[in-house]
Motif scaffolding. Structure first.
Motif, mmCIF file in Angstrom:
data_model
loop_
_atom_site.group_PDB
_atom_site.id
_atom_site.type_symbol
_atom_site.label_atom_id
_atom_site.label_comp_id
_atom_site.label_asym_id
_atom_site.label_seq_id
_atom_site.Cartn_x
_atom_site.Cartn_y
_atom_site.Cartn_z
ATOM 1 N N LYS A 26 0.849 -1.194 0.000
ATOM 2 C CA LYS A 26 0.000 0.000 0.000
ATOM 3 C C LYS A 26 0.884 1.243 0.000
ATOM 4 O O LYS A 26 1.844 1.336 0.772
ATOM 5 N N GLU B 234 0.336 4.214 1.010
ATOM 6 C CA GLU B 234 0.241 5.036 2.222
ATOM 7 C C GLU B 234 0.977 4.422 3.407
ATOM 8 O O GLU B 234 1.690 5.111 4.133
ATOM 9 N N THR B 235 0.809 3.105 3.600
ATOM 10 C CA THR B 235 1.284 2.479 4.848
ATOM 11 C C THR B 235 2.381 1.442 4.651
ATOM 12 O O THR B 235 3.033 1.047 5.614
ATOM 13 N N ARG C 160 -8.003 -4.541 3.694
ATOM 14 C CA ARG C 160 -7.021 -3.463 3.569
ATOM 15 C C ARG C 160 -7.152 -2.717 2.243
ATOM 16 O O ARG C 160 -6.543 -1.664 2.062
ATOM 17 N N THR D 198 -7.775 3.059 -2.615
ATOM 18 C CA THR D 198 -6.451 2.640 -2.136
ATOM 19 C C THR D 198 -5.536 2.346 -3.316
ATOM 20 O O THR D 198 -5.938 1.703 -4.296
#
Length: 342
Positions: free
Chosen positions: A72, A74-75, A101, A106
């Motif tokens: 991902k 972002e994370t 998730r 996303t």
């Protein structure tokens, strides 16, 4: 018809975890669909059961390296994506794990950003529609970053990804291999043709629905997954000509069978050039329009594939043959032994 009529006990150790070193080294169980008689042979004995003018129909679909592991944006959390179906314009239907998730909006990166995708929507069955972005040629990038989507019952890694492709695979698009064709080498195909046996090619892109269990208690309530197929006029003419000459048409695998039967049912037992989507479901009571025999592997209990071969050879004949195969420790499923229904 109750689904449990197609159940049987299969010892887990009989599920083949890897292909044999020699593609043609498998055993071959031969089942006579009229008498139920079973004969135990080697795969290379297939030659003795075919005659000049008979046609073997194979599926030339090629498996995508459809499993991608990404992070991902972002994370940095890890997410696995499995490509199921191209929707055009760089959009794909996929499965994601863990799905929770991967929400709409996303972004996931693969190969340090060489490939990216964004989740655009969630399907009614929990899949994800994604759009990819990249520079270059998508399938070349996928070939570098993706891995083979082996079935869930195979737990060992595959050293040579070509062993999950047939030697005649050509048309890229499957999420799983048409595994009945894995037994052939080019040398053995040449031997068959030298005997006068003809090869015809169809394309059906295998979806992961082929592994989904039948969840309905009653067969008639099960909804089949749809898969895309194509047949050219040249191949239609070849197969029609063999039928008119009184020769046999032997489908290599249930995917080839489903393609032929879909088209023949629509055209009074004849084949024509055609492409489209098929969700044909064959179980006992189905009357075959074109195939005379089937070369296939050994399938999962209560699966639609066991139901298909039972439609061709009779449920009791098939289950008796399977019990014999289990007693003799035949290898089951994708990398397992072969069965000829004649």
């Amino acid at each position: 018809m109750d689904v449990t009529l197609f159940d049987f006990d299969l010892p887990e150790e009989l599920i083949a975890q890897h292909p044999l070193e020699d593609r043609t080294g498998s055993r071959l169980l031969v089942l006579d669909k009229q008498t139920g008689e079973v004969t135990h042979q080697q795969f290379t004995d297939l030659l003795t059961y075919l005659e000049a003018g008979d046609v073997l129909v194979v599926n030339d679909s090629r498996v995508l390296p459809a499993r991608l592991i990404g992070l991902k944006s972002e994370t940095g959390a890890k997410i696995e994506i499995l490509l199921l179906k191209s929707l055009g314009d760089d959009r794909w239907e996929t499965l994601a794990r863990p799905g929770k998730r991967f929400k709409v909006g996303t972004e996931i990166e693969f190969g340090d950003g060489m490939l990216r995708c964004v989740c655009e929507e969630i399907t009614p069955t929990g899949g994800r529609i994604v759009r990819f972005s990249y520079e270059g040629i998508f399938y070349e990038i996928l070939d570098r970053l993706g891995s083979m989507p082996l079935p869930p019952y195979i737990h060992e890694q595959l050293d040579d990804r070509e062993r999950y492709q047939t030697v005649y695979s050509k048309e890229v698009g499957s999420a799983a291999a048409p595994t009945a064709g894995l037994h052939f080498t080019q040398e053995y195909l040449d031997k068959l043709q030298q005997k006068g046996i003809k090869l015809a090619y169809v394309t059906l892109h295998v979806g992961l629905g082929t592994f989904r269990p039948v969840e309905a208690d009653v067969i008639e309530e099960h909804v089949m997954h749809a898969e895309h197929y194509q047949l050219t006029q040249e191949m239609a003419d070849l197969i029609n000509g063999a039928k008119e000459a009184g020769k046999r048409v032997i489908a290599v695998g249930t995917t080839s069978c489903r393609t032929l039967e879909t088209i023949a049912k629509e055209h009074g037992g004849k084949l024509v050039a055609q492409s489209g989507w098929t969700d044909i479901f064959m179980y006992p009571g189905y009357e075959f329009a074109i195939i005379d025999g089937l070369l296939t592997n050994f399938h999962l209990p209560k699966s639609t594939l066991v139901m298909l071969i039972s439609a061709l050879a009779g449920r009791e004949n098939v289950l008796r043959a399977y019990q014999d195969a289990i007693a003799r420790k035949y290898r089951f499923f994708s990398f397992g032994d072969a069965m000829l229904i004649k």
